[in-house]
Each structure stands twice: as structure tokens, then as C-alpha cells.
Design a protein around this motif. Structure first.
Motif, PDB file in Angstrom:
ATOM      1  N   LEU A 144       0.632  -1.255  -0.106  1.00  0.00           N
ATOM      2  CA  LEU A 144      -0.031   0.016   0.006  1.00  0.00           C
ATOM      3  C   LEU A 144       0.880   1.158  -0.134  1.00  0.00           C
ATOM      4  N   LEU A 145       1.888   1.261   0.808  1.00  0.00           N
ATOM      5  CA  LEU A 145       2.691   2.380   0.762  1.00  0.00           C
ATOM      6  C   LEU A 145       3.556   2.600  -0.380  1.00  0.00           C
ATOM      7  N   ALA A 146       3.937   1.530  -1.212  1.00  0.00           N
ATOM      8  CA  ALA A 146       4.625   1.408  -2.586  1.00  0.00           C
ATOM      9  C   ALA A 146       3.803   2.184  -3.351  1.00  0.00           C
ATOM     10  N   ALA A 147       2.385   1.565  -3.174  1.00  0.00           N
ATOM     11  CA  ALA A 147       1.367   2.307  -4.379  1.00  0.00           C
ATOM     12  C   ALA A 147       0.818   3.737  -3.873  1.00  0.00           C
ATOM     13  N   ARG A 148       1.016   4.161  -2.950  1.00  0.00           N
ATOM     14  CA  ARG A 148       1.147   5.642  -2.579  1.00  0.00           C
ATOM     15  C   ARG A 148       2.227   6.292  -3.423  1.00  0.00           C
ATOM     16  N   VAL A 149       3.629   5.977  -2.993  1.00  0.00           N
ATOM     17  CA  VAL A 149       4.501   6.607  -3.627  1.00  0.00           C
ATOM     18  C   VAL A 149       4.398   6.431  -5.143  1.00  0.00           C
TER      19      VAL A 149
END
Length: 483
Positions: free
Chosen positions: A14-19
Motif C-alpha cells: 500500500l505504501l509503495a502504491a502511494r509513492v
């Protein structure tokens, strides 16, 4: 980028998707668990099947909390308003060493909540981004074109439909499982999702090595350190209060040399969650009676109080962590462009130290820095793996140094291990009474400062003076702390 694909809807994914949402027209999160049957992306009450430790206690270290807050301003306040607990090390977070509470020092913050709760709130924020969408499916392999990864093959999930489904994926094509795709049978019909960048966030059991090997690429070396950790988590209702500690951590050495650890915290729903842990043949069982006995025997007062006033909400749930793992991508001589890894795919540490979610946050920060540097899409992401190596090395050093002190842990001790072990013990003992040492120690354990900062001459000299003023056991016992 036109499209980026993230394999796995974990915290790391999820955090990778945000980036990636800052750099790609479209970000597709491919998640095997059917977490969106009604379009609400899950309510955070039940753990995903793909997270076997999802029922266990989770606490978000300050590095992770700060990182998430940067990408999603107000996130901490949002989850606290919904029931999570927030505490500062100067008041509500109490750490104990052999039953002795460490001096309180402020400035480091923690959030306590169940893993499903944290993940559900983060998932809502990520999927509210215009560029990001969720696809329910199970990854079967990577698509290679020349020296690049250009997509991913996956089996569609039965529960995927509409916005969370696969039928509307632009650029997707149907292909047969008989085409040599990794991990498929002749009866499988797979979707192919084209992508300019693929991020593997499938965790410690990732098949990235097999996918690379089957396509003729070298596999990253997988290092393992056998630790044989077992822990149990139980939920409680508590009468009375207020309780002085919102979060409590305890480390104790038993007379026979066994090391026991415990963590206790308030979580959403006006509940308390407690974790007890041990190694090898001292791993806790599933019974409530044994769990309460361990709490009652803990030298730290908050655990004894829990045993006295806590009402168990069901049976404890156990989890076994056999080994720490890391994949050394940076040692490879050849690697395809268009592929990176985050989270436990890179490294999975002893969970007692709570480094997982914060490490994932720092990996996402490395990905943001890498993408901001304007890399060529034709080149492997060597500079990204160089950045994440520093994160992994530091977290690995913190946990491995402590794990190697345990007599049942096998494996070569690195050069200088004996000296490093004694100096580490010195720092931990000094942190009980010296506020400066304790704050520096907390900064390292919360991944705000590198571990090497504790080995500075001035810090070691101050620690030695603090220990001389204490009435503690002689140095040499493997006494360290959890987060």
C-alpha cells in the motif's frame, strides 16, 4: 510511467502504491485476498488470510508513524479518533528490564492498534487516490521482454468484480496457462497485466527467485538465521483504570537462562492486547491458563496487573517465527529493469523488535527517492537496492546482534561479535537509569537513528558511568530490549 503494478496489498504494498501514484498514470494493487466483497475494502475487524501473523499484536514505531503521516497528513489523528491508542515515551510507554522500569524520556511516539485495523485505514486512504485501484488475483509469474519485466501474469479472484475486478483492466490480455507460465496448470486461464514497473510486496514467501530463475536470470541469495521464536497474543477487557501505561514492554532473563519477552497495549474497541514470547522449548502454548500464568510471573508490574484484572476475550492465538530472512539483491551481477521489491520480500526480521511496518515505510521512502532521481526505464534499479540495503543492514544488525546471543541460535558470529555484544549490553543497562542514553537507545529501536550511533565514544563513556552507578548484575548476560 503509464502503469505500475504492486504485487500484494500489505502495508508495504500500500505504501509503495502511494509513492507510485506520484509517478504513474495508473497504479494497480494486485491482492490475492478477497478484501473488497462489498466495495468497502474491508472493515478492519478480521485479519486477511494472507497475513498469518495478522492476529498478533502490532505497534507502529515512530519511524513508521512519521513516514505514513508525511504521505497521509492526519492519519495518526484519524486512527486515534477511531479507537487506536497513541502514547509518548515520556508518559504512556513504559519499558522494563528484569522488572525494573526504565527512566521515562519523551519525544518518541507509538501507535497501538490491531493489524487489521491499521491496514484497513491505510487501505482506505490509498485506494481513495485517483490513480490507484485494487485487483483481486493471485500472482503466477512475471512477463519478461528482453532485459525488462513488462508485466505480471495472475489468476483472477472469484470475488473480484466492478472497480476492484479485472474485467475492466485496460491493456490486460487473456493468455493460457500452457504457455510456460510459472506456477500454473494447463487448466488455468491467466490475465496479463502490462506494467512499466512491477513492485514485489508478496512477503517473506515471495517466489521472486523462482520467477527470475525460470526466465534465465540469477536468483538473489536468500540468507536465513534460525531463531525459533514463538509467541501468543490475547485480547482482554479490563475493569477499573485509568491505567498508567498505554503501552508496556518487558524483557526478563529467567534464573535458568531463558529469555522472555512481553508487550501490552490498549487498542481499538476499548480492549487490551497482550503478547508473550519465548524461544525454542520455552514457546508459549494456546491455553488461557498458561497465558495468564506467564503474565503473572512477569517481573514487570503491568503484566501482573493484567493477570489480576483482565478478562480474556477468547483463546490466545499463537504464531511461530522459525527464522529471519533477507534477499541480497545488491549482490547480483545481472537483474532485469522494471522490477523492485519492498517489505518482507527484501527482509523479514525477528518480529519481537517491531521493525516490519516501519521498514516497509522506509523502503517506500527509498522508492520515492529512486523515482525522483529520474532513473532510466531501461536500466535495473541498482540505486534503489543500494538505498534499501542500508535500511535492511541497520535493522538486521539490531535484531541479529540480539538473536545471536541466544544459546540455541546457530550460525557464524561475525567478526567482533563478542565486543559488540558486551557494548550492546552496556547501552541497554545504562538506558534503565540514564535519560540521555535511553533517548538515544529509543531513537535506534524506533528506526529514527542508525544503530552505529550507539557505538560513539561519548555515548559508550556515558553508558559506562551510568552502569557503574547501578546495582545491576555483572555484564555478560544477553540482556537486551524489545521495542
Amino acid at each position: 510511467m503509464r502503469r505500475a503494478a504492486v504485487l500484494g496489498g500489505s502495508i508495504a504494498g500500500l505504501l509503495a502504491a502511494r509513492v507510485l501514484s506520484d509517478h504513474a498514470d495508473e497504479v494497480v494493487v494486485l491482492e490475492r485476498d478477497d478484501i473488497a466483497p462489498a466495495g468497502d475494502f474491508g472493515d478492519g475487524r478480521d485479519p486477511r488470510p494472507g497475513v498469518p501473523q495478522g492476529t498478533q499484536m502490532h505497534a507502529l514505531l515512530d519511524a513508521g508513524r512519521r513516514g505514513i503521516e508525511q504521505w497521509f497528513p492526519g492519519f495518526s489523528a484519524e486512527i486515534v479518533a477511531a479507537g487506536a491508542a497513541h502514547a509518548d515515551t515520556g508518559a504512556g510507554v513504559h519499558s522494563y528490564l528484569d522488572g525494573r522500569r526504565k527512566v521515562l524520556v519523551g519525544g518518541v511516539e507509538m501507535v497501538s492498534a490491531t493489524r487489521p485495523f491499521l491496514e484497513a485505514h491505510l487501505r482506505r486512504r490509498v485506494l481513495a487516490l485517483d490513480a490507484v485501484r485494487l485487483v483481486n488475483g493471485r500472482v503466477r509469474g512475471l512477463v519478461f521482454t528482453g532485459d525488462r519485466v513488462t508485466g505480471v501474469r495472475y489468476a483472477s479472484g472469484a470475488g473480484a468484480s466492478g472497480a476492484a475486478g479485472t474485467s475492466g483492466a485496460s491493456g490486460a490480455a487473456r493468455t493460457s496457462g500452457t504457455s510456460g507460465t510459472s506456477g500454473t496448470s494447463g487448466d488455468d486461464v491467466l490475465d496479463v497485466l502490462d506494467a512499466d514497473l512491477v513492485v514485489d510486496a508478496t512477503g517473506r514467501a515471495s517466489r521472486i527467485g523462482a520467477w527470475l530463475g525460470e526466465a534465465g536470470w540469477p536468483e538473489p541469495a536468500l540468507r536465513r538465521m534460525h531463531v525459533d521464536l514463538g509467541y501468543a497474543t490475547a485480547l482482554f477487557r479490563r475493569s477499573g483504570g485509568p491505567h498508567e501505561a498505554t503501552l508496556a514492554q518487558s524483557l526478563a532473563m529467567l534464573p535458568d537462562g531463558r529469555l522472555r519477552l512481553g508487550t501490552l497495549g490498549r487498542v481499538e474497541g476499548d480492549r487490551w492486547v497482550a503478547l508473550v514470547a519465548g524461544y525454542a522449548d520455552d514457546r508459549p502454548g494456546r491455553g488461557v491458563a498458561e497465558f495468564l500464568r506467564r503474565c503473572a510471573d512477569d517481573p514487570a508490574e503491568p503484566f501482573r496487573q493484567l493477570a489480576a484484572d483482565g478478562e480474556p476475550m477468547g483463546e490466545p492465538v499463537t504464531y511461530r517465527h522459525p527464522d529471519n530472512r533477507r534477499r541480497d539483491f545488491h549482490l547480483l551481477k545481472r537483474f532485469p529493469a522494471g522490477l523492485v521489491a519492498v517489505g518482507d520480500t527484501l527482509a523479514s526480521f525477528n518480529p519481537i523488535y517491531g521493525q516490519g511496518m516501519s521498514s516497509a515505510t522506509m523502503h517506500a521512502a527509498c522508492l520515492a527517492d529512486y523515482l525522483a532521481s529520474g532513473p532510466s526505464p531501461r536500466d535495473p534499479a541498482w540505486s534503489y537496492f543500494k538505498r534499501t540495503r542500508a535500511v535492511v543492514d541497520d535493522a538486521w544488525q539490531t535484531s541479529a546482534l540480539n538473536d545471536l546471543k541466544l544459546p540455541h541460535v546457530t550460525g557464524p558470529r561475525p567478526r567482533g561479535f563478542g565486543v559488540a555484544s558486551r557494548l550492546s549490553d552496556l547501552i541497554v543497562r545504562a538506558s534503565v537509569t540514564d535519560p540521555v542514553i535511553h533517548r538515544r537507545f529509543l531513537d535506534v529501536m524506533h528506526m529514527l537513528s542508525p544503530a552505529r550511533t550507539l557505538m560513539r565514544p561519548g555515548t559508550l563513556l556515558r553508558a559506562a558511568r551510568a552502569v557503574r552507578r547501578q546495582d545491576l548484575p555483572a555484564a555478560g548476560a544477553p540482556l537486551d530490549t524489545t521495542v
